[in-house]
Design an enzyme around this catalytic site. Structure first.
Site, PDB file in Angstrom:
ATOM      1  N   GLN A 114      18.709  47.587  -8.667  1.00  0.00           N
ATOM      2  CA  GLN A 114      18.057  47.194  -7.403  1.00  0.00           C
ATOM      3  C   GLN A 114      16.615  47.664  -7.555  1.00  0.00           C
ATOM      4  OE1 GLN A 114      18.497  45.433  -4.535  1.00  0.00           O
ATOM      5  NE2 GLN A 114      16.422  46.087  -4.042  1.00  0.00           N
ATOM      6  N   CYS A 115      15.707  46.747  -7.850  1.00  0.00           N
ATOM      7  CA  CYS A 115      14.332  47.138  -8.185  1.00  0.00           C
ATOM      8  C   CYS A 115      13.378  47.134  -6.996  1.00  0.00           C
ATOM      9  CB  CYS A 115      13.787  46.257  -9.293  1.00  0.00           C
ATOM     10  SG  CYS A 115      14.540  46.630 -10.886  1.00  0.00           S
ATOM     11  N   GLN A 116      13.656  46.321  -5.962  1.00  0.00           N
ATOM     12  CA  GLN A 116      12.754  46.340  -4.813  1.00  0.00           C
ATOM     13  C   GLN A 116      12.931  47.673  -4.074  1.00  0.00           C
ATOM     14  OE1 GLN A 116      13.340  43.269  -1.844  1.00  0.00           O
ATOM     15  NE2 GLN A 116      11.176  43.159  -1.386  1.00  0.00           N
TER      16      GLN A 116
ATOM     17  N   GLY B 107      21.796  41.784   1.144  1.00  0.00           N
ATOM     18  CA  GLY B 107      21.537  40.846   0.064  1.00  0.00           C
ATOM     19  C   GLY B 107      20.201  41.150  -0.570  1.00  0.00           C
ATOM     20  N   MET B 108      20.035  40.717  -1.800  1.00  0.00           N
ATOM     21  CA  MET B 108      18.760  40.871  -2.500  1.00  0.00           C
ATOM     22  C   MET B 108      18.480  39.557  -3.221  1.00  0.00           C
ATOM     23  SD  MET B 108      16.163  42.706  -3.284  1.00  0.00           S
ATOM     24  CE  MET B 108      14.848  41.935  -4.242  1.00  0.00           C
ATOM     25  N   GLU B 109      17.272  39.053  -2.982  1.00  0.00           N
ATOM     26  CA  GLU B 109      16.934  37.686  -3.388  1.00  0.00           C
ATOM     27  C   GLU B 109      16.591  37.542  -4.863  1.00  0.00           C
ATOM     28  OE1 GLU B 109      15.218  39.773  -1.453  1.00  0.00           O
ATOM     29  OE2 GLU B 109      13.049  39.555  -1.654  1.00  0.00           O
TER      30      GLU B 109
ATOM     31  N   HIS C 266      19.277  33.676   4.309  1.00  0.00           N
ATOM     32  CA  HIS C 266      18.100  34.540   4.189  1.00  0.00           C
ATOM     33  C   HIS C 266      17.668  34.675   2.720  1.00  0.00           C
ATOM     34  CE1 HIS C 266      15.412  37.882   5.344  1.00  0.00           C
ATOM     35  NE2 HIS C 266      15.714  38.332   4.144  1.00  0.00           N
ATOM     36  N   GLU C 267      18.614  35.027   1.864  1.00  0.00           N
ATOM     37  CA  GLU C 267      18.238  35.233   0.447  1.00  0.00           C
ATOM     38  C   GLU C 267      17.795  33.919  -0.190  1.00  0.00           C
ATOM     39  OE1 GLU C 267      17.742  38.153   0.186  1.00  0.00           O
ATOM     40  OE2 GLU C 267      19.157  38.992   1.635  1.00  0.00           O
TER      41      GLU C 267
ATOM     42  N   HIS D  55      14.213  33.127   0.618  1.00  0.00           N
ATOM     43  CA  HIS D  55      13.245  33.839  -0.231  1.00  0.00           C
ATOM     44  C   HIS D  55      12.852  33.017  -1.455  1.00  0.00           C
ATOM     45  CE1 HIS D  55      12.507  37.830   1.371  1.00  0.00           C
ATOM     46  NE2 HIS D  55      13.792  38.066   1.568  1.00  0.00           N
TER      47      HIS D  55
ATOM     48  N   GLU E  29       9.038  39.087   4.169  1.00  0.00           N
ATOM     49  CA  GLU E  29      10.236  39.111   5.030  1.00  0.00           C
ATOM     50  C   GLU E  29      10.063  38.365   6.358  1.00  0.00           C
ATOM     51  OE1 GLU E  29      13.017  39.790   3.935  1.00  0.00           O
ATOM     52  OE2 GLU E  29      12.645  41.096   2.217  1.00  0.00           O
TER      53      GLU E  29
ATOM     54  N   ASP F 281      10.799  52.825   0.926  1.00  0.00           N
ATOM     55  CA  ASP F 281      12.204  52.947   1.339  1.00  0.00           C
ATOM     56  C   ASP F 281      12.349  53.755   2.629  1.00  0.00           C
ATOM     57  OD1 ASP F 281      13.118  51.505  -0.813  1.00  0.00           O
ATOM     58  OD2 ASP F 281      13.466  53.272  -2.066  1.00  0.00           O
TER      59      ASP F 281
ATOM     60  N   TYR G  27      10.102  41.992   9.388  1.00  0.00           N
ATOM     61  CA  TYR G  27      10.994  40.839   9.578  1.00  0.00           C
ATOM     62  C   TYR G  27      10.760  40.188  10.937  1.00  0.00           C
ATOM     63  CZ  TYR G  27      13.987  42.706   5.761  1.00  0.00           C
ATOM     64  OH  TYR G  27      14.474  43.159   4.564  1.00  0.00           O
TER      65      TYR G  27
ATOM     66  N   ARG H 179      26.184  50.293   2.215  1.00  0.00           N
ATOM     67  CA  ARG H 179      25.075  49.465   2.710  1.00  0.00           C
ATOM     68  C   ARG H 179      24.275  50.283   3.708  1.00  0.00           C
ATOM     69  NH1 ARG H 179      25.565  43.543   5.733  1.00  0.00           N
ATOM     70  NH2 ARG H 179      23.318  43.281   6.055  1.00  0.00           N
ATOM     71  N   MET H 180      22.958  50.394   3.459  1.00  0.00           N
ATOM     72  CA  MET H 180      22.122  51.299   4.270  1.00  0.00           C
ATOM     73  C   MET H 180      22.050  50.864   5.726  1.00  0.00           C
ATOM     74  SD  MET H 180      19.157  52.590   1.741  1.00  0.00           S
ATOM     75  CE  MET H 180      18.539  51.017   1.238  1.00  0.00           C
ATOM     76  N   LYS H 181      22.224  49.571   5.974  1.00  0.00           N
ATOM     77  CA  LYS H 181      22.218  49.096   7.353  1.00  0.00           C
ATOM     78  C   LYS H 181      23.331  49.769   8.165  1.00  0.00           C
ATOM     79  CE  LYS H 181      22.107  44.821   9.996  1.00  0.00           C
ATOM     80  NZ  LYS H 181      22.410  43.378   9.967  1.00  0.00           N
TER      81      LYS H 181
HETATM   82  N1  BES Z   1      14.606  41.785   0.078  1.00  0.00           N
HETATM   83  C1  BES Z   1      15.483  42.235   1.091  1.00  0.00           C
HETATM   84  C2  BES Z   1      16.162  43.526   0.752  1.00  0.00           C
HETATM   85  C3  BES Z   1      15.215  44.651   0.437  1.00  0.00           C
HETATM   86  C4  BES Z   1      14.082  44.867   1.198  1.00  0.00           C
HETATM   87  C5  BES Z   1      15.473  45.489  -0.609  1.00  0.00           C
HETATM   88  C6  BES Z   1      13.218  45.912   0.876  1.00  0.00           C
HETATM   89  C7  BES Z   1      14.608  46.518  -0.915  1.00  0.00           C
HETATM   90  C8  BES Z   1      13.478  46.736  -0.174  1.00  0.00           C
HETATM   91  C9  BES Z   1      16.524  41.179   1.452  1.00  0.00           C
HETATM   92  O1  BES Z   1      16.037  39.887   1.380  1.00  0.00           O
HETATM   93  C10 BES Z   1      16.954  41.418   2.865  1.00  0.00           C
HETATM   94  O2  BES Z   1      16.135  41.342   3.730  1.00  0.00           O
HETATM   95  N2  BES Z   1      18.233  41.687   3.083  1.00  0.00           N
HETATM   96  C11 BES Z   1      18.785  41.866   4.406  1.00  0.00           C
HETATM   97  C12 BES Z   1      19.547  40.604   4.778  1.00  0.00           C
HETATM   98  C13 BES Z   1      19.393  40.163   6.173  1.00  0.00           C
HETATM   99  C14 BES Z   1      18.022  40.164   6.731  1.00  0.00           C
HETATM  100  C15 BES Z   1      20.088  38.839   6.402  1.00  0.00           C
HETATM  101  C16 BES Z   1      19.727  43.062   4.368  1.00  0.00           C
HETATM  102  O3  BES Z   1      19.976  43.584   3.296  1.00  0.00           O
HETATM  103  O4  BES Z   1      20.219  43.469   5.408  1.00  0.00           O
HETATM  104 ZN    ZN Z   2      14.615  39.462   2.871  1.00  0.00          ZN
END
Ligand code: BES
Ligand code: ZN
Length: 614
Positions: A130-132, A281-283, A307-308, A311, A330, A387, A395, A564-566
């Site tokens: 996971q590089c972003q 998800g990661m795009e 969403h992905e 991107h 975003e 992070d 977003y 998942r961090m969310k």
């Molecule tokens: N690119 C992001 C995930 C991300 C952002 C990873 C910043 C690392 C640093 C990805 O597109 C994203 O926004 N994922 C959301 C999905 C959602 C908005 C539908 C997620 O992971 O919750």
């Molecule tokens: Zn995104």
């Protein structure tokens, strides 16, 4: 000397590498990759060349043509910056390429190494990247800024029976290793040992380093659509469920093409990761990475996929130059996602997602009330770990900004503008000013109709943002308000609610309510047991903030099931935020027990939540 990006040591006066060829030998037992990165510049360069590294061991730097050494040093030795890492300075003399030989370390934050027990199939180890936003530098030395786009080729050496997938095209079928091909990355004795195989990939469209991605494990695949295949470890049942969940992918790609122009990446494959994947998800281009929690059996993973996929135009084609312009990535993607959802799932569903987003944006204003800088669309991120301040602001404020412009000029005009914007800047990394100039040039007079400066530089939510009203949204919000009067929604009122309706309902409740009301709501609708993690976590967060101890067990199970961090963020925050000593202690104990199962990025985020409330 001037830095190009507050999150990278890349110097604006130095050339940007255009190509990297990676050779990677995977040592699962040591959780280490031995590798080499052959970086190619657009032209011969003399003088220093700064690269980003973090948690990397640099063994040597060679001139690929003469095989002679290239001098190198670590200017910040011996104290690497905890966020940025350690710059590696190469001293080039009329050279256009450099081969850096390195090893990752078990603490490289881009990598999560899973033991067989941490996978779904329990049989083989697994590793993924996971590089972003700024983790690529812990995987290979590079100019780790989204301003630097490059194409790459990669040669991976893996133990049987593991296979790899990459966010790239497969260049050849898996094959036996050949002596000599590893170069300096690793000795032939290792590279060509029994039971090893080699896989090769190529990415011929220039990408920013944060989109570099692979995974390796006991991975199998199923076709889902014309250009879509789903990959996963975890066996046939998981793959079947995933293939069903994502059956609409092709329809979404077509919707995206109609709205935003051609899909430029060839394939749109999906990889379902083990539950510790820290994002929804990661795009990653050509191969989107997804949490398994999106597979709920009701096609609701569609929003994350939309969403992905979005991107692919907004983000992967047009990238933010630095993370200070992350909203270009975003915010546009959130807007594009909702346009795709509107086509494939209808206006109501899009409106519901907008409502959830609006709620989320308002909650962030509260989170950042003492640090309003992070409520800006374009914040100053000097010295800030991306992070740490990851939030809904780019977003949802970004979405609101674009929606505001759409309302001003009308949808048909805005759609023409969007297509033109994407065609003009594709495969570039741009900043907010470039967007604004293009906006003013193509929608003349817009600056007199919308206070662009307030939107981009101001804090908080601008007065001309709009709560996304729709009948379903208003109905749910009014039911949430009813709850405050002690009324639980009736069976027929929620009869056709999906997860998203429940999520909006719960998130609109007060942050803390009477424990007896929590129990009554759960007795009716079993929200604490929902298979939908969005619903379950929203409910558990409310239950903990309301002081309902009987949910501690379910919270602990959840925190140990998913990474998942969310979900981790709100649950750990709810536990430590109040005055209850018992909750704080549980948070610490659960984290101590679950820490090893979390991705390094998630570990860092939870650690900082616990530290803030110690
Ligand atoms: N690119 C992001 C995930 C991300 C952002 C990873 C910043 C690392 C640093 C990805 O597109 C994203 O926004 N994922 C959301 C999905 C959602 C908005 C539908 C997620 O992971 O919750
Ligand atoms: Zn995104």
């Amino acid at each position: 000397m001037a830095r190009l990006d507050p999150h990278s040591y890349t110097e604006s006066s130095q050339p940007l590498a255009k190509h990297v060829a990676l050779t990677l030998y995977f040592d699962f037992a040591a959780r280490t990759i031995h590798g080499s990165a052959l970086l190619t510049l657009p032209a011969a360069h003399t003088g220093p060349l700064l690269l980003d590294t973090r948690s990397l061991l640099i063994h040597s730097v060679l001139d690929p043509h003469t095989t002679g050494p290239i001098p190198f040093s670590f200017p910040s030795d011996p104290t690497p910056d905890p966020v940025l890492g350690q710059p590696l300075c190469l001293s080039l003399s009329a050279q256009s390429a450099a081969l850096v030989v390195f090893s990752t370390s078990p603490s490289s934050s881009a990598l999560q190494w899973l033991s067989p027990a941490q996978t779904a199939s329990k049989a083989q180890p697994f590793v993924y990247t996971q590089c972003q936003s700024i983790h690529a530098r812990s995987l290979f030395p590079c100019q780790d800024t989204p301003a630097a786009r490059l194409v790459f080729s990669a040669r991976l050496n893996l133990p049987h029976p593991l296979t790899a997938v990459m966010a790239a095209a497969r260049a050849a079928a898996p094959r036996d290793p050949v002596p000599g091909e590893a170069g300096s990355a690793c000795p032939d004795a290792l590279w060509c040992a029994a039971g090893r195989s080699v896989e090769e990939f190529i990415m011929d469209r220039p990408i920013p380093p944060y989109l570099f991605a692979f995974a390796a494990g006991d991975i199998a695949a199923r076709d889902v659509g014309l250009r879509t295949r789903v990959h996963a470890e975890g066996g046939a049942a998981l793959l079947d469920a995933a293939a069903r969940e994502f059956a609409g992918a092709e329809e979404m790609i077509r919707a995206g093409e109609a709205l935003f122009g051609p899909y430029e990446w060839g394939r749109f494959d999906l990889l379902v990761l083990p539950p510790s994947f820290p994002y929804g998800g990661m795009e990653n281009p050509m191969m989107v990475f997804l949490t398994p929690t999106v597979i709920k059996g009701d096609a609701s993973g569609a929003q994350v996929v939309a969403h992905e996929l979005a991107h692919s135009w907004t983000g992967n084609l047009i990238t933010n130059k630095t993370n200070e312009h992350f909203w270009l990535n975003e915010g546009f993607t959130t807007y594009a996602e909702r346009r795709i959802v509107e086509v494939v799932q209808g206006e109501e569903m899009a409106a519901l997602n907008m409502g959830i987003g609006w709620r989320g944006l308002n909650d962030e204003m509260d989170r950042f009330k003492d640090n309003m800088e992070f409520t800006k669309l374009k914040p100053n991120l000097e010295g800030i770990d991306p992070d740490e301040i990851y939030s809904q602001v780019p977003y949802e404020k970004g979405f609101q900004f674009l929606w505001r412009i759409e309302r001003q000029v009308g949808r048909p005009t805005f759609d023409v503008f969007l297509k033109k914007y994407i065609a003009k800047f594709k495969f570039q990394s741009i900043d907010t000013e470039t967007f604004l100039e293009f906006l003013k040039a193509n929608l003349p007079g817009i600056e007199n109709q919308i206070d662009l400066k307030q939107w981009v530089e101001g804090t908080g939510i601008p007065p001309d943002a709009m709560e996304p009203l729709s009948s379903i949204y208003s109905k749910i919000v009014s039911l949430s308000n009813e709850f405050k009067l002690g009324n639980i929604p009736k069976k027929q009122e929620v009869a056709n609610w999906s997860g998203q309706e429940w999520e909006l309902y719960i998130e609109n409740l007060p942050k803390s309510v009477e424990p007896s009301q929590i129990a009554a709501l759960d007795a009716h609708y079993r929200l604490s047991e929902s298979r939908d993690y969005e619903v379950k976590v929203a409910f558990l967060q409310l239950a903990i903030s309301s002081g309902c101890k009987e949910y501690f067990g379910e919270v602990e199970r959840t925190l140990k099931q998913v990474g998942r961090m969310k979900y981790l963020r709100p649950l750990y925050t709810a536990l430590v935020q109040g005055n209850a000593e018992e909750a704080k202690l549980s948070a610490r104990r659960i984290f101590a027990e679950a820490r090893d199962t979390y991705h390094p990025i998630a570990q860092g985020v939870v650690e900082s939540i616990l530290a803030k409330h110690s």
